[in-house]
Motif scaffolding. Structure first.
Motif, PDB file in Angstrom:
ATOM      1  N   GLY A 153       1.102  -1.171  -0.015  1.00 39.91           N
ATOM      2  CA  GLY A 153       0.102   0.066   0.111  1.00 39.91           C
ATOM      3  C   GLY A 153       0.783   1.171   0.029  1.00 39.91           C
ATOM      4  N   ARG A 154       1.960   1.262   0.819  1.00 40.59           N
ATOM      5  CA  ARG A 154       2.741   2.359   0.746  1.00 40.59           C
ATOM      6  C   ARG A 154       4.077   1.956   1.083  1.00 40.59           C
ATOM      7  NH1 ARG A 154       2.170   7.306   5.494  1.00 40.59           N
ATOM      8  NH2 ARG A 154       1.799   5.533   6.733  1.00 40.59           N
ATOM      9  N   VAL A 155       5.153   2.524   0.576  1.00 41.20           N
ATOM     10  CA  VAL A 155       6.655   2.271   1.005  1.00 41.20           C
ATOM     11  C   VAL A 155       6.946   3.779   1.122  1.00 41.20           C
ATOM     12  CG1 VAL A 155       7.397   2.519  -1.544  1.00 41.20           C
ATOM     13  CG2 VAL A 155       8.833   1.255   0.481  1.00 41.20           C
ATOM     14  N   TYR A 156       7.883   4.025   2.447  1.00 42.75           N
ATOM     15  CA  TYR A 156       8.401   5.206   2.814  1.00 42.75           C
ATOM     16  C   TYR A 156       9.549   5.099   3.709  1.00 42.75           C
ATOM     17  CZ  TYR A 156       5.677   4.434   7.023  1.00 42.75           C
ATOM     18  OH  TYR A 156       4.791   3.880   8.270  1.00 42.75           O
ATOM     19  N   GLY A 157      10.491   5.920   3.911  1.00 39.75           N
ATOM     20  CA  GLY A 157      11.281   6.001   4.927  1.00 39.75           C
ATOM     21  C   GLY A 157      12.511   7.019   4.817  1.00 39.75           C
ATOM     22  N   ILE A 158      13.579   6.708   5.604  1.00 39.19           N
ATOM     23  CA  ILE A 158      14.664   7.711   5.630  1.00 39.19           C
ATOM     24  C   ILE A 158      15.926   7.182   4.853  1.00 39.19           C
ATOM     25  CG2 ILE A 158      16.648   8.595   7.118  1.00 39.19           C
ATOM     26  CD1 ILE A 158      14.369   8.325   9.494  1.00 39.19           C
ATOM     27  N   LEU A 159      15.888   7.420   3.667  1.00 43.70           N
ATOM     28  CA  LEU A 159      16.766   7.201   2.573  1.00 43.70           C
ATOM     29  C   LEU A 159      18.218   7.776   2.340  1.00 43.70           C
ATOM     30  CD1 LEU A 159      13.971   6.705  -0.039  1.00 43.70           C
ATOM     31  CD2 LEU A 159      14.870   5.206   1.361  1.00 43.70           C
ATOM     32  N   ASN A 160      18.752   8.806   3.027  1.00 45.51           N
ATOM     33  CA  ASN A 160      19.793   9.546   2.755  1.00 45.51           C
ATOM     34  C   ASN A 160      20.559   9.693   4.547  1.00 45.51           C
ATOM     35  OD1 ASN A 160      21.385  12.195   2.833  1.00 45.51           O
ATOM     36  ND2 ASN A 160      21.621  11.465   1.017  1.00 45.51           N
ATOM     37  N   GLY A 161      21.414   9.137   4.735  1.00 48.60           N
ATOM     38  CA  GLY A 161      22.212   9.433   5.724  1.00 48.60           C
ATOM     39  C   GLY A 161      22.905  10.551   6.182  1.00 48.60           C
ATOM     40  N   THR A 162      23.069  11.041   5.236  1.00 47.96           N
ATOM     41  CA  THR A 162      23.879  12.603   5.586  1.00 47.96           C
ATOM     42  C   THR A 162      22.718  13.389   6.142  1.00 47.96           C
ATOM     43  OG1 THR A 162      25.170  12.331   3.361  1.00 47.96           O
ATOM     44  CG2 THR A 162      24.985  14.555   4.271  1.00 47.96           C
ATOM     45  N   CYS A 163      21.716  13.591   5.457  1.00 51.39           N
ATOM     46  CA  CYS A 163      20.544  14.448   6.191  1.00 51.39           C
ATOM     47  C   CYS A 163      20.125  13.830   7.300  1.00 51.39           C
ATOM     48  CB  CYS A 163      19.326  14.419   5.076  1.00 51.39           C
ATOM     49  SG  CYS A 163      19.507  15.187   3.664  1.00 51.39           S
ATOM     50  N   TYR A 245       7.032  15.667  17.941  1.00 50.64           N
ATOM     51  CA  TYR A 245       7.439  15.281  16.656  1.00 50.64           C
ATOM     52  C   TYR A 245       9.076  15.242  16.606  1.00 50.64           C
ATOM     53  CZ  TYR A 245       2.507  15.811  15.360  1.00 50.64           C
ATOM     54  OH  TYR A 245       1.274  15.806  15.111  1.00 50.64           O
ATOM     55  N   ARG A 246       9.500  14.428  15.613  1.00 50.11           N
ATOM     56  CA  ARG A 246      10.718  14.688  15.302  1.00 50.11           C
ATOM     57  C   ARG A 246      10.902  14.890  13.822  1.00 50.11           C
ATOM     58  NH1 ARG A 246      13.620   9.944  19.044  1.00 50.11           N
ATOM     59  NH2 ARG A 246      13.337  11.270  21.020  1.00 50.11           N
ATOM     60  N   VAL A 247      11.912  15.880  13.376  1.00 46.64           N
ATOM     61  CA  VAL A 247      12.182  15.934  11.911  1.00 46.64           C
ATOM     62  C   VAL A 247      12.848  14.938  11.086  1.00 46.64           C
ATOM     63  CG1 VAL A 247      12.671  17.642  10.238  1.00 46.64           C
ATOM     64  CG2 VAL A 247      11.494  18.508  12.248  1.00 46.64           C
ATOM     65  N   ARG A 248      12.395  14.541   9.944  1.00 49.85           N
ATOM     66  CA  ARG A 248      13.124  13.560   9.464  1.00 49.85           C
ATOM     67  C   ARG A 248      12.938  13.950   7.915  1.00 49.85           C
ATOM     68  NH1 ARG A 248      15.082  13.030  13.614  1.00 49.85           N
ATOM     69  NH2 ARG A 248      15.387  11.220  14.886  1.00 49.85           N
ATOM     70  N   LEU A 249      13.976  13.584   7.009  1.00 46.97           N
ATOM     71  CA  LEU A 249      13.688  13.820   5.549  1.00 46.97           C
ATOM     72  C   LEU A 249      13.130  12.399   5.162  1.00 46.97           C
ATOM     73  CD1 LEU A 249      13.987  15.637   2.784  1.00 46.97           C
ATOM     74  CD2 LEU A 249      16.229  14.279   2.645  1.00 46.97           C
ATOM     75  N   ILE A 250      11.746  12.434   4.789  1.00 45.24           N
ATOM     76  CA  ILE A 250      11.194  11.104   4.569  1.00 45.24           C
ATOM     77  C   ILE A 250      10.949  11.020   2.660  1.00 45.24           C
ATOM     78  CG2 ILE A 250       9.155   9.907   4.883  1.00 45.24           C
ATOM     79  CD1 ILE A 250      10.746   9.972   7.262  1.00 45.24           C
ATOM     80  N   GLY A 251      11.090   9.951   2.371  1.00 45.05           N
ATOM     81  CA  GLY A 251      10.837   9.536   0.833  1.00 45.05           C
ATOM     82  C   GLY A 251       9.380   8.674   1.037  1.00 45.05           C
ATOM     83  N   VAL A 252       8.337   9.077   0.434  1.00 44.97           N
ATOM     84  CA  VAL A 252       7.233   8.240   0.645  1.00 44.97           C
ATOM     85  C   VAL A 252       6.565   8.028  -0.788  1.00 44.97           C
ATOM     86  CG1 VAL A 252       5.921  10.344   0.933  1.00 44.97           C
ATOM     87  CG2 VAL A 252       4.839   8.090   1.439  1.00 44.97           C
ATOM     88  N   ALA A 253       6.056   6.670  -1.000  1.00 43.95           N
ATOM     89  CA  ALA A 253       5.534   6.639  -2.332  1.00 43.95           C
ATOM     90  C   ALA A 253       4.153   5.782  -2.036  1.00 43.95           C
ATOM     91  CB  ALA A 253       6.340   5.657  -3.350  1.00 43.95           C
ATOM     92  N   GLU A 254       3.352   6.031  -3.010  1.00 44.61           N
ATOM     93  CA  GLU A 254       1.767   5.369  -2.790  1.00 44.61           C
ATOM     94  C   GLU A 254       1.382   5.165  -4.197  1.00 44.61           C
ATOM     95  OE1 GLU A 254      -1.184   6.299   0.389  1.00 44.61           O
ATOM     96  OE2 GLU A 254       0.293   7.681   0.743  1.00 44.61           O
ATOM     97  N   ALA A 255       0.728   4.248  -4.407  1.00 45.58           N
ATOM     98  CA  ALA A 255       0.030   3.803  -5.704  1.00 45.58           C
ATOM     99  C   ALA A 255      -1.358   3.747  -5.475  1.00 45.58           C
ATOM    100  CB  ALA A 255       0.562   2.743  -6.454  1.00 45.58           C
ATOM    101  N   GLY A 256      -2.148   4.497  -6.146  1.00 49.20           N
ATOM    102  CA  GLY A 256      -3.777   4.655  -6.015  1.00 49.20           C
ATOM    103  C   GLY A 256      -4.651   4.677  -7.346  1.00 49.20           C
TER     104      GLY A 256
END
Length: 428
Positions: A153-163, A245-256
């Motif tokens: 349904g969804r894939v997302y996460g923290i994808l860059n270690g530098t950030c 909350y905590r701030v994170r750079l998140i990549g998120v993808a969903e198909a609908g």
């Protein structure tokens, strides 16, 4: 035991040297697991004389990287980098020669992955890229094989270690972005030109690969909405913490039904969410399957050891004869999906304004929100800075993103604003 799997290696940087060390140190274990020995027979890099901490004299040296595909080898490992140029030329030549290709090159895959997958299928050979996303974390194999029975349904996460390193430091030490970035560069966590990382491009390359695997769609990097973290302030991190909350750079993808949605953006992550506790240069990916539920992949997202480990894991698969379509299904079965309209997405938002310290400013912002149909959950004003401006933070109720866009458009050019507004999504 079967014949040796012969490997030619292009690129002898941190990861390339790591691959040789892994194969040397774990030689017997790898041979038993692969069913046959795996040996490097040839290498290529720009500088033949550079000391890389490994003995290269036992390998054939190839000056012209493009011709590495012509040596007597079964698999070419491409660790040059770059979406085009020598890396792409070598990849195409390798597959055309019917040889297996292992790469850690997320930029090349994001831009040319579909063509390379077709070429591999036509040649009946392997295209493997576990190391291209999240370093040593087996997320590619996890999505392509472990979760193959699930609709994701969804894939997302923290994808860059530098950030993530920068954001973690800002969070724990209360320091501003520019200062922490300079430290990250000094420690080797960030490049001299960090734009690729801090502006979200690296994470977007990886997200487009994950989205293709998760949803059975052709890689669509050009459709990823991208923003980074360079405009974040220590005050934003502190405000997020005060709100839970905590701030994170998140990549998120969903198909609908409306198409494929892909975005890399700074998010406020609830403090009880697993991603809120991912700190330092660590990566983490969450995939939500309809039968398996929520899967969390977490670990070292970069570095010589983890990335080399992923490269060698791909070589072991090839040695066993275990490889199928690069993107979990034949290239011609991958759907070409329109980009979803992000304006129709519903969610909550954090908005930060730097404004003049004068009467009527809050009323102007509130009126813009009201007229655009944005419902305000909370509004916080902090004290004046040395420059005479104040920070105003707004958290919205859930609503269409287009309404927030309209509100910010109404405020564009306002004399009350002393800087560009910041918009962060709240992860649900």
């Amino acid at each position: 035991m079967a014949d040796v799997l012969r490997v030619a290696l292009a690129g002898l940087g941190t990861v390339g040297g790591g691959v040789i060390r892994v194969l040397d140190e774990n030689r017997e274990l790898i041979a038993r697991r692969a069913g046959r020995p795996i040996e490097v027979v040839a290498v290529s890099a720009r500088d033949r004389l550079k000391n890389r901490g490994v003995d290269l004299s036992r390998f054939a040296w190839v000056d012209d990287t493009a011709t590495l595909a012509d040596v007597e080898a079964d698999v070419i490992v491409e660790l040059i980098g770059g979406s085009d140029g020598p890396a792409l030329a070598l990849a195409r030549r390798t597959l055309a020669a019917g040889k297996g290709l292992v790469t850690a090159n997320k930029a090349m895959l994001a831009h040319h992955g579909l063509d390379l997958a077709r070429a591999a299928e036509e040649a009946g050979t392997a295209l493997k890229f576990e190391a291209a996303v999240a370093g040593g974390i087996p997320v590619i194999k996890g999505l392509r094989e472990g979760a193959a029975a699930n609709a994701i349904g969804r894939v997302y996460g923290i994808l860059n270690g530098t950030c993530n390193f920068i954001l973690s430091k800002m969070e724990s030490e209360g320091r501003d972005f520019a200062e922490v970035l300079a430290e990250a560069q000094a420690l080797g966590f960030a490049e001299a030109d960090p734009s690729f990382d801090i502006d979200g491009v690296d994470a977007a390359h990886k997200l487009s690969i994950l989205a293709s695997l998760a949803f059975g769609t052709a890689p669509a990097f050009d459709a990823v909405e991208i923003s980074g973290i360079r405009h974040l302030l220590a005050a934003d991190i502190a405000e997020a913490a005060a709100l839970g909350y905590r701030v994170r750079l998140i990549g998120v993808a969903e198909a609908g039904a409306s198409g494929l949605f892909q975005r890399v953006h700074a998010h406020l992550v609830p403090s009880d969410h697993p991603l809120a506790h991912v700190t330092g240069a660590t990566n983490a990916v969450v995939a939500e399957g309809n039968f398996v539920g929520r899967l969390l992949f977490q670990g070292a997202g970069a570095g010589a050891g983890p990335t080399a480990s992923a490269v060698v894991a791909d070589l072991i698969d090839i040695a066993r004869g275990e490889f199928g379509p690069a993107y979990a299904m034949p290239a011609d079965a991958l759907a070409t999906t329109a980009a979803a309209d992000s304006g129709e997405r519903r969610g909550r938002a954090y908005l930060r304004f730097s404004v003049a310290d004068r009467v009527g400013v809050l009323a102007e912002i509130a009126a813009a929100m009201r007229d655009a149909g944005v419902s305000i959950e909370s509004l916080i004003q902090r004290g004046a800075s040395a420059e005479g401006s104040v920070l105003v933070a707004i958290v919205t109720h859930e609503g269409p993103e287009r309404c927030v866009e309209h509100a910010l458009e109404r405020l564009r050019g306002s004399q009350s604003l002393t800087g560009e507004p910041l918009w962060m999504h709240i992860l649900a």
